[in-house]
Design a protein around this motif. Sequence first.
Motif, mmCIF file in Angstrom:
data_model
loop_
_atom_site.group_PDB
_atom_site.id
_atom_site.type_symbol
_atom_site.label_atom_id
_atom_site.label_comp_id
_atom_site.label_asym_id
_atom_site.label_seq_id
_atom_site.Cartn_x
_atom_site.Cartn_y
_atom_site.Cartn_z
ATOM 1 N N GLU A 60 7.663 38.349 19.545
ATOM 2 C CA GLU A 60 8.949 38.881 20.005
ATOM 3 C C GLU A 60 9.426 38.187 21.287
ATOM 4 O OE1 GLU A 60 8.773 43.476 18.369
ATOM 5 O OE2 GLU A 60 8.141 43.068 20.424
ATOM 6 N N ALA A 61 8.502 37.666 22.072
ATOM 7 C CA ALA A 61 8.852 37.024 23.336
ATOM 8 C C ALA A 61 9.352 35.589 23.175
ATOM 9 C CB ALA A 61 7.640 37.040 24.270
ATOM 10 N N LEU A 62 9.258 35.041 21.986
ATOM 11 C CA LEU A 62 9.741 33.675 21.774
ATOM 12 C C LEU A 62 11.227 33.600 22.104
ATOM 13 C CD1 LEU A 62 7.964 32.830 18.423
ATOM 14 C CD2 LEU A 62 7.603 31.658 20.608
ATOM 15 N N PRO A 63 11.628 32.633 22.915
ATOM 16 C CA PRO A 63 13.032 32.537 23.293
ATOM 17 C C PRO A 63 13.931 31.949 22.212
ATOM 18 C CG PRO A 63 11.767 30.812 24.369
ATOM 19 C CD PRO A 63 10.792 31.676 23.635
ATOM 20 N N GLU A 64 13.322 31.342 21.194
ATOM 21 C CA GLU A 64 14.094 30.680 20.130
ATOM 22 C C GLU A 64 13.174 30.475 18.925
ATOM 23 O OE1 GLU A 64 14.974 26.628 21.446
ATOM 24 O OE2 GLU A 64 13.250 26.801 22.774
ATOM 25 N N PRO A 65 13.725 30.158 17.777
ATOM 26 C CA PRO A 65 12.869 29.830 16.634
ATOM 27 C C PRO A 65 11.929 28.685 17.024
ATOM 28 C CG PRO A 65 15.123 30.097 15.902
ATOM 29 C CD PRO A 65 15.144 30.111 17.409
ATOM 30 N N ALA A 66 10.667 28.815 16.641
ATOM 31 C CA ALA A 66 9.681 27.838 17.089
ATOM 32 C C ALA A 66 8.501 27.778 16.139
ATOM 33 C CB ALA A 66 9.190 28.220 18.487
ATOM 34 N N ARG A 67 7.726 26.717 16.284
ATOM 35 C CA ARG A 67 6.416 26.612 15.647
ATOM 36 C C ARG A 67 5.426 27.304 16.557
ATOM 37 N NH1 ARG A 67 4.437 20.886 15.424
ATOM 38 N NH2 ARG A 67 2.414 21.869 15.322
ATOM 39 N N VAL A 68 4.522 28.084 15.992
ATOM 40 C CA VAL A 68 3.553 28.811 16.805
ATOM 41 C C VAL A 68 2.153 28.590 16.250
ATOM 42 C CG1 VAL A 68 2.796 31.092 17.580
ATOM 43 C CG2 VAL A 68 5.243 30.592 17.395
ATOM 44 N N THR A 69 1.245 28.252 17.133
ATOM 45 C CA THR A 69 -0.172 28.193 16.801
ATOM 46 C C THR A 69 -0.812 29.414 17.444
ATOM 47 O OG1 THR A 69 -0.161 25.779 16.749
ATOM 48 C CG2 THR A 69 -2.305 26.868 17.008
ATOM 49 N N LEU A 70 -1.378 30.283 16.613
ATOM 50 C CA LEU A 70 -1.983 31.518 17.095
ATOM 51 C C LEU A 70 -3.460 31.302 17.374
ATOM 52 C CD1 LEU A 70 -1.950 34.578 17.626
ATOM 53 C CD2 LEU A 70 -2.358 34.895 15.173
ATOM 54 N N LEU A 71 -3.890 31.701 18.559
ATOM 55 C CA LEU A 71 -5.297 31.646 18.942
ATOM 56 C C LEU A 71 -5.755 33.081 19.145
ATOM 57 C CD1 LEU A 71 -4.938 28.808 21.579
ATOM 58 C CD2 LEU A 71 -5.639 28.580 19.207
ATOM 59 N N THR A 72 -6.650 33.547 18.282
ATOM 60 C CA THR A 72 -7.146 34.916 18.363
ATOM 61 C C THR A 72 -8.624 34.944 18.019
ATOM 62 O OG1 THR A 72 -6.825 37.188 17.596
ATOM 63 C CG2 THR A 72 -6.491 35.444 15.967
ATOM 64 N N SER A 73 -9.327 35.874 18.598
ATOM 65 C CA SER A 73 -10.747 36.044 18.271
ATOM 66 C C SER A 73 -10.943 37.211 17.311
ATOM 67 C CB SER A 73 -11.563 36.272 19.544
ATOM 68 O OG SER A 73 -11.121 37.444 20.191
ATOM 69 N N CYS A 74 -9.855 37.839 16.881
ATOM 70 C CA CYS A 74 -9.929 39.014 16.016
ATOM 71 C C CYS A 74 -9.979 38.599 14.544
ATOM 72 C CB CYS A 74 -8.736 39.923 16.271
ATOM 73 S SG CYS A 74 -8.737 41.390 15.235
ATOM 74 N N ASP A 75 -11.080 38.909 13.889
ATOM 75 C CA ASP A 75 -11.224 38.561 12.470
ATOM 76 C C ASP A 75 -10.170 39.243 11.604
ATOM 77 O OD1 ASP A 75 -13.381 36.893 12.910
ATOM 78 O OD2 ASP A 75 -14.863 38.461 12.535
ATOM 79 N N ALA A 76 -9.821 40.490 11.918
ATOM 80 C CA ALA A 76 -8.840 41.222 11.109
ATOM 81 C C ALA A 76 -7.469 40.549 11.169
ATOM 82 C CB ALA A 76 -8.734 42.671 11.572
ATOM 83 N N VAL A 77 -7.051 40.108 12.340
ATOM 84 C CA VAL A 77 -5.768 39.411 12.468
ATOM 85 C C VAL A 77 -5.834 38.079 11.735
ATOM 86 C CG1 VAL A 77 -4.201 38.274 14.100
ATOM 87 C CG2 VAL A 77 -5.107 40.541 14.621
ATOM 88 N N TYR A 78 -6.906 37.330 11.940
ATOM 89 C CA TYR A 78 -7.056 36.038 11.280
ATOM 90 C C TYR A 78 -7.004 36.184 9.756
ATOM 91 C CZ TYR A 78 -9.155 31.831 9.423
ATOM 92 O OH TYR A 78 -9.392 30.703 8.677
ATOM 93 N N ARG A 79 -7.818 37.095 9.219
ATOM 94 C CA ARG A 79 -7.847 37.280 7.762
ATOM 95 C C ARG A 79 -6.507 37.789 7.242
ATOM 96 N NH1 ARG A 79 -12.809 39.594 8.963
ATOM 97 N NH2 ARG A 79 -11.915 41.643 8.594
ATOM 98 N N GLY A 80 -5.883 38.687 7.988
ATOM 99 C CA GLY A 80 -4.593 39.223 7.555
ATOM 100 C C GLY A 80 -3.526 38.150 7.459
ATOM 101 N N ILE A 81 -3.489 37.271 8.437
ATOM 102 C CA ILE A 81 -2.492 36.194 8.425
ATOM 103 C C ILE A 81 -2.875 35.124 7.407
ATOM 104 C CG2 ILE A 81 -1.564 34.284 9.790
ATOM 105 C CD1 ILE A 81 -1.539 36.230 12.165
ATOM 106 N N ARG A 82 -4.134 34.801 7.349
ATOM 107 C CA ARG A 82 -4.582 33.732 6.451
ATOM 108 C C ARG A 82 -4.492 34.116 4.972
ATOM 109 N NH1 ARG A 82 -5.945 28.405 6.021
ATOM 110 N NH2 ARG A 82 -7.793 28.101 4.798
ATOM 111 N N TYR A 83 -4.876 35.365 4.665
ATOM 112 C CA TYR A 83 -4.986 35.731 3.258
ATOM 113 C C TYR A 83 -4.045 36.859 2.816
ATOM 114 C CZ TYR A 83 -9.277 33.105 3.900
ATOM 115 O OH TYR A 83 -10.179 32.130 4.218
ATOM 116 N N GLY A 84 -3.530 37.667 3.736
ATOM 117 C CA GLY A 84 -2.769 38.833 3.311
ATOM 118 C C GLY A 84 -1.333 38.871 3.758
ATOM 119 N N ILE A 85 -0.817 37.776 4.305
ATOM 120 C CA ILE A 85 0.532 37.779 4.860
ATOM 121 C C ILE A 85 1.587 38.139 3.812
ATOM 122 C CG2 ILE A 85 1.092 35.332 4.557
ATOM 123 C CD1 ILE A 85 1.814 37.263 7.757
ATOM 124 N N ASP A 86 1.374 37.757 2.575
ATOM 125 C CA ASP A 86 2.351 38.082 1.514
ATOM 126 C C ASP A 86 2.445 39.580 1.287
ATOM 127 O OD1 ASP A 86 2.868 35.409 1.157
ATOM 128 O OD2 ASP A 86 1.445 35.179 -0.473
#
Length: 88
Positions: A60-86
């Motif tokens: 939400e803090a992005l000032p404009e449309p952008a490419r984003v590389t997410l760095l997280t240590s949370c397995d649930a977030v990683y798996r959710g984005i990697r496999y369950g985003i649809d």
Amino acid sequence: MSVRRPHYLLRSQAETAGASRGWSFRLQAVDGARPISASEREHEPSTERLELLAVVRGLEALPEPARVTLLTSCDAVYRGIRYGIDEW
């Protein structure tokens, strides 16, 4: 003609030490521009909720449309984005 979008690194984190629970993010432009960061305390949330809040608030803090590389240590977030985003 394609428009070149800025690229950001988004670091998200849940803070769950002791009674102080919250989330934080740091959004840093790859070109070295000044970073954006925020954090907030929450009452009795789960760690997964804190991690997701950090990611959502960072996006939400992005000032404009952008490419984003997410760095997280949370397995649930990683798996959710990697496999369950649809399904989100």
